[in-house]
Design a protein around this motif. Structure first.
Motif, mmCIF file in Angstrom:
data_model
loop_
_atom_site.group_PDB
_atom_site.id
_atom_site.type_symbol
_atom_site.label_atom_id
_atom_site.label_comp_id
_atom_site.label_asym_id
_atom_site.label_seq_id
_atom_site.Cartn_x
_atom_site.Cartn_y
_atom_site.Cartn_z
ATOM 1 N N ASP A 6 0.816 -1.216 0.000
ATOM 2 C CA ASP A 6 0.000 0.000 0.000
ATOM 3 C C ASP A 6 0.847 1.262 0.000
ATOM 4 N N ASN A 7 2.131 1.106 0.297
ATOM 5 C CA ASN A 7 3.006 2.280 0.386
ATOM 6 C C ASN A 7 4.245 2.158 -0.501
ATOM 7 N N ALA A 170 13.107 8.363 6.103
ATOM 8 C CA ALA A 170 11.935 9.225 6.245
ATOM 9 C C ALA A 170 10.623 8.460 6.133
ATOM 10 N N ILE A 171 10.691 7.178 5.809
ATOM 11 C CA ILE A 171 9.476 6.394 5.597
ATOM 12 C C ILE A 171 8.635 6.320 6.866
ATOM 13 N N GLN A 172 9.284 6.226 8.005
ATOM 14 C CA GLN A 172 8.572 6.107 9.276
ATOM 15 C C GLN A 172 7.589 7.256 9.482
ATOM 16 N N ALA A 173 8.020 8.479 9.242
ATOM 17 C CA ALA A 173 7.155 9.642 9.462
ATOM 18 C C ALA A 173 5.945 9.611 8.545
ATOM 19 N N TYR A 174 6.155 9.223 7.293
ATOM 20 C CA TYR A 174 5.044 9.192 6.338
ATOM 21 C C TYR A 174 4.055 8.084 6.674
ATOM 22 N N LEU A 175 4.568 6.938 7.125
ATOM 23 C CA LEU A 175 3.669 5.852 7.535
ATOM 24 C C LEU A 175 2.797 6.277 8.713
ATOM 25 N N SER A 176 3.389 6.997 9.640
ATOM 26 C CA SER A 176 2.631 7.477 10.790
ATOM 27 C C SER A 176 1.531 8.437 10.362
ATOM 28 N N GLU A 177 1.829 9.316 9.410
ATOM 29 C CA GLU A 177 0.833 10.259 8.923
ATOM 30 C C GLU A 177 -0.331 9.544 8.232
ATOM 31 N N ASP A 181 0.744 0.833 10.521
ATOM 32 C CA ASP A 181 1.543 0.309 11.627
ATOM 33 C C ASP A 181 3.014 0.625 11.361
ATOM 34 N N VAL A 182 3.567 1.580 12.116
ATOM 35 C CA VAL A 182 4.936 2.021 11.890
ATOM 36 C C VAL A 182 5.936 0.903 12.193
#
Length: 215
Positions: A6-7, A170-177, A181-182
């Motif tokens: 999905d990402n 930077a993927i972590q921040a975008y997943l959180s937005e 599930d980070v």
């Protein structure tokens, strides 16, 4: 799997930028690190002092501080305007080259002194001796630590995420937005990094086998 598929619009460009950072920084570090190693073994005291000062400074400076300099202090100098991406490349190159230098220098020290003395007896200059006699032999002994340094460089690229460079870190921040599930997302990031490291490890083993036979 849903977090990954999905990402893909995050993972694809993010790791592509990571590879670009790694590739440019690796080439720059190998070139600059080799030059620094030559300075450190130079018979000219000024060159040795310059190489030693550089290595001491960057080896004992946290990489984050190097990034901070190019992100916030360098623009105030108003010398040459560079993008955040190029600033990250320069920071990684300057930092990693200090470690590459020590790896190459250790390899140079493994070459018997008699090799250099014989070269000088034949009339070769210092540069010719290093380039044609010493460095080719030294390279064979520095493959394992050199690859380890490059693997560390690959992982260090994630620091660029904190300085406006959109890469794997930077993927972590975008997943959180996006509400995903980070933790699972970062597991995928870790797995992809492992996959990226495998070719470097295979290259190391291949070169070791080839050059061990040559010896």
């Amino acid at each position: 799997m849903d977090v990954l598929f999905d990402n893909l619009d995050l993972y694809g460009p993010g790791f592509l930028t990571t590879l670009e950072l790694f590739g440019l920084s690796a080439v720059g570090s190998l070139i600059l690190g080799t030059i620094l190693a030559m300075l450190r073994v130079s018979p000219v005291p000024v060159f040795r002092a310059a190489g030693t000062t550089y290595v001491t400074l960057f080896r004992n400076t946290p990489l984050t501080l190097v990034f901070f300099f190019f992100a916030f202090a360098y623009p105030l100098l108003k010398v040459v305007e560079i993008s955040f991406f190029m600033a990250a490349v320069v920071a990684l190159t300057l930092y990693t080259s200090a470690f590459i230098c020590e790896v190459v220098r250790s390899g140079i020290n493994t070459v018997p002194v008699g090799q250099a003395e014989a070269s000088r007896a034949l009339g070769l200059t210092f540069g010719q001796t290093l380039g044609s006699v010493v460095l080719p032999q030294a390279t064979r002994s520095v493959v394992p630590p050199l690859v380890s340094t490059l693997i560390a460089l690959l992982k260090n690229t994630t620091i660029a995420a904190g300085f406006s460079v959109v890469e794997a870190g930077a993927i972590q921040a975008y997943l959180s937005e996006r509400g995903y599930d980070v933790f699972v997302g970062m597991l995928w990031v870790a797995l992809i990094f492992v996959i990226l490291v495998i070719p470097l490890t295979l290259l190391q083993r291949s070169l070791e086998k080839r050059w061990s036979v040559a010896r």
